[in-house]
Motif scaffolding. Sequence first.
Motif, PDB file in Angstrom:
ATOM      1  N   ALA A 176       0.851  46.680  31.779  1.00  0.00           N
ATOM      2  CA  ALA A 176       1.906  46.678  30.764  1.00  0.00           C
ATOM      3  C   ALA A 176       2.611  45.332  30.678  1.00  0.00           C
ATOM      4  O   ALA A 176       3.151  44.972  29.624  1.00  0.00           O
ATOM      5  N   ALA A 177       2.596  44.571  31.755  1.00  0.00           N
ATOM      6  CA  ALA A 177       3.239  43.259  31.765  1.00  0.00           C
ATOM      7  C   ALA A 177       2.513  42.278  30.845  1.00  0.00           C
ATOM      8  O   ALA A 177       3.066  41.250  30.458  1.00  0.00           O
ATOM      9  N   LYS A 178       1.267  42.615  30.487  1.00  0.00           N
ATOM     10  CA  LYS A 178       0.483  41.735  29.617  1.00  0.00           C
ATOM     11  C   LYS A 178       0.628  42.082  28.133  1.00  0.00           C
ATOM     12  O   LYS A 178       0.023  41.429  27.280  1.00  0.00           O
ATOM     13  N   ILE A 179       1.420  43.119  27.847  1.00  0.00           N
ATOM     14  CA  ILE A 179       1.660  43.493  26.455  1.00  0.00           C
ATOM     15  C   ILE A 179       2.343  42.316  25.733  1.00  0.00           C
ATOM     16  O   ILE A 179       3.310  41.753  26.226  1.00  0.00           O
ATOM     17  N   ASN A 180       1.808  41.962  24.574  1.00  0.00           N
ATOM     18  CA  ASN A 180       2.375  40.867  23.775  1.00  0.00           C
ATOM     19  C   ASN A 180       3.331  41.478  22.748  1.00  0.00           C
ATOM     20  O   ASN A 180       2.975  41.706  21.601  1.00  0.00           O
ATOM     21  N   TYR A 181       4.547  41.739  23.205  1.00  0.00           N
ATOM     22  CA  TYR A 181       5.527  42.404  22.350  1.00  0.00           C
ATOM     23  C   TYR A 181       6.436  41.374  21.690  1.00  0.00           C
ATOM     24  O   TYR A 181       6.993  40.512  22.358  1.00  0.00           O
ATOM     25  N   VAL A 182       6.560  41.473  20.368  1.00  0.00           N
ATOM     26  CA  VAL A 182       7.379  40.532  19.599  1.00  0.00           C
ATOM     27  C   VAL A 182       8.619  41.265  19.092  1.00  0.00           C
ATOM     28  O   VAL A 182       8.528  42.076  18.173  1.00  0.00           O
ATOM     29  N   PRO A 183       9.784  41.018  19.698  1.00  0.00           N
ATOM     30  CA  PRO A 183      11.006  41.741  19.295  1.00  0.00           C
ATOM     31  C   PRO A 183      11.667  41.103  18.074  1.00  0.00           C
ATOM     32  O   PRO A 183      11.604  39.893  17.879  1.00  0.00           O
ATOM     33  N   PHE A 184      12.298  41.939  17.264  1.00  0.00           N
ATOM     34  CA  PHE A 184      13.030  41.461  16.100  1.00  0.00           C
ATOM     35  C   PHE A 184      14.452  42.009  16.143  1.00  0.00           C
ATOM     36  O   PHE A 184      14.702  43.068  16.703  1.00  0.00           O
ATOM     37  N   ARG A 185      15.366  41.300  15.508  1.00  0.00           N
ATOM     38  CA  ARG A 185      16.780  41.689  15.535  1.00  0.00           C
ATOM     39  C   ARG A 185      17.105  42.815  14.569  1.00  0.00           C
ATOM     40  O   ARG A 185      18.178  43.393  14.625  1.00  0.00           O
ATOM     41  N   GLY A 186      16.197  43.097  13.661  1.00  0.00           N
ATOM     42  CA  GLY A 186      16.437  44.165  12.694  1.00  0.00           C
ATOM     43  C   GLY A 186      15.141  44.631  12.076  1.00  0.00           C
ATOM     44  O   GLY A 186      14.126  43.926  12.108  1.00  0.00           O
ATOM     45  N   GLY A 187      15.172  45.847  11.491  1.00  0.00           N
ATOM     46  CA  GLY A 187      13.975  46.415  10.900  1.00  0.00           C
ATOM     47  C   GLY A 187      13.438  45.602   9.741  1.00  0.00           C
ATOM     48  O   GLY A 187      12.230  45.569   9.501  1.00  0.00           O
ATOM     49  N   GLY A 188      14.329  44.927   9.010  1.00  0.00           N
ATOM     50  CA  GLY A 188      13.891  44.115   7.885  1.00  0.00           C
ATOM     51  C   GLY A 188      12.985  42.985   8.335  1.00  0.00           C
ATOM     52  O   GLY A 188      11.954  42.702   7.707  1.00  0.00           O
ATOM     53  N   GLU A 189      13.357  42.331   9.435  1.00  0.00           N
ATOM     54  CA  GLU A 189      12.545  41.231   9.972  1.00  0.00           C
ATOM     55  C   GLU A 189      11.196  41.749  10.471  1.00  0.00           C
ATOM     56  O   GLU A 189      10.151  41.116  10.246  1.00  0.00           O
ATOM     57  N   ALA A 190      11.221  42.880  11.163  1.00  0.00           N
ATOM     58  CA  ALA A 190       9.982  43.452  11.685  1.00  0.00           C
ATOM     59  C   ALA A 190       9.046  43.840  10.547  1.00  0.00           C
ATOM     60  O   ALA A 190       7.830  43.575  10.593  1.00  0.00           O
ATOM     61  N   THR A 191       9.598  44.449   9.504  1.00  0.00           N
ATOM     62  CA  THR A 191       8.788  44.864   8.355  1.00  0.00           C
ATOM     63  C   THR A 191       8.135  43.654   7.686  1.00  0.00           C
ATOM     64  O   THR A 191       6.950  43.680   7.335  1.00  0.00           O
ATOM     65  N   ALA A 192       8.905  42.565   7.507  1.00  0.00           N
ATOM     66  CA  ALA A 192       8.370  41.351   6.897  1.00  0.00           C
ATOM     67  C   ALA A 192       7.225  40.776   7.731  1.00  0.00           C
ATOM     68  O   ALA A 192       6.210  40.307   7.190  1.00  0.00           O
ATOM     69  N   ALA A 193       7.368  40.829   9.057  1.00  0.00           N
ATOM     70  CA  ALA A 193       6.326  40.307   9.951  1.00  0.00           C
ATOM     71  C   ALA A 193       5.047  41.134   9.853  1.00  0.00           C
ATOM     72  O   ALA A 193       3.936  40.599   9.880  1.00  0.00           O
ATOM     73  N   ILE A 194       5.211  42.448   9.733  1.00  0.00           N
ATOM     74  CA  ILE A 194       4.038  43.330   9.607  1.00  0.00           C
ATOM     75  C   ILE A 194       3.335  43.077   8.277  1.00  0.00           C
ATOM     76  O   ILE A 194       2.117  42.881   8.226  1.00  0.00           O
ATOM     77  N   LEU A 195       4.110  43.066   7.205  1.00  0.00           N
ATOM     78  CA  LEU A 195       3.531  42.853   5.873  1.00  0.00           C
ATOM     79  C   LEU A 195       2.872  41.487   5.764  1.00  0.00           C
ATOM     80  O   LEU A 195       1.862  41.322   5.055  1.00  0.00           O
ATOM     81  N   GLY A 196       3.427  40.497   6.462  1.00  0.00           N
ATOM     82  CA  GLY A 196       2.878  39.146   6.419  1.00  0.00           C
ATOM     83  C   GLY A 196       1.724  38.916   7.368  1.00  0.00           C
ATOM     84  O   GLY A 196       1.152  37.821   7.406  1.00  0.00           O
ATOM     85  N   GLY A 197       1.374  39.946   8.150  1.00  0.00           N
ATOM     86  CA  GLY A 197       0.277  39.800   9.094  1.00  0.00           C
ATOM     87  C   GLY A 197       0.622  38.938  10.292  1.00  0.00           C
ATOM     88  O   GLY A 197      -0.270  38.440  10.989  1.00  0.00           O
TER      89      GLY A 197
END
Length: 319
Positions: A176-197
């Motif tokens: 689990a320590a190798k999980i590449n997790y990218v945190p965002f400060r809000g759902g809007g930022e996370a959604t934009a990152a997903i949509l943008g690939g």
Amino acid sequence: MRRDQFLKSLAALAATGALPMSAHAAGNLKIMVPANPGGGWDTTGRALGKALQDAGAATSVTYDNKGGAAGAIGLAQFVNASKGDPNALMVMGAVMLGGLITGKPPVSLSQATPIARLTSEYNVFVLPSSSPLKTMKDVVEQLKKDPASVKWGGGSRGATEHIAAAMLAREVGVDAAKINYVPFRGGGEATAAILGGNVTIGGSGYSEFQQYIESGKMRPIAVTAPQRLKGLDIPTMKELGYNVEIGNWRGVYAPPGITPAQRQALTDMVVKATSSKAWVESLEKNGWTPAVLTGKAFDEFVDREFASLRAIMAKSGMI
């Protein structure tokens, strides 16, 4: 009573004014949203504000978004700047608990005053429609080959979607320590990152992704619920053979330094708001499950959640 029947009953009572609830009405109520605009906490805070006004529990509501550190930055500002204020609330939930466990910030949730749990929901994992990966099995196979190549996008570190990713890694034999997790400060930022690939896979409550799923811009591949979400063709993680089940919930706290009577007045206001037509409509629109809990029961629930999340995170190698 089924959720849809419950919502209809609340709506009928709200429409006729037959709800047996009275509460002190605030003038201007201030709601701290410890996240950037566009996410679940922001949506919850603004829905609650509208409901408080709809119920006549507040004449006006102002909002303060302060994102970062799984809500710890907003929590610190709330505790320090709103001490003793009987007309202030802060949105919080399971994500904040997870972040406080992993981040160990100097501020503690115990410094604030519990008011109520409001809603519960489960995380849905999605892929951008352009992704070469099509299923959770594809994601898992890629994760096994090269954990770092799978970027998981979601809320702050310690968020329920982060915990779910760590649980999945453990299930399939990946550190689990190798999980590449990218945190965002809000759902809007996370959604934009997903949509943008910019991330491989994203996780959050269904309500945050709904419009993109319905428009075909995102592909839902799994949900962390014990059973499929009503009316949605999204398999559960357990259905897919992964023992990953974790729920998310949201609630509100008041500042430190208020009196027991002021705490009760705020609690009454919030409960009254959750019986309003505006709140019932928000539950339906966002797919939230009503989960109101107040008083000592809520205090004890938060204590149990801290212990449960800490155990899950330790078992999954996150702490």
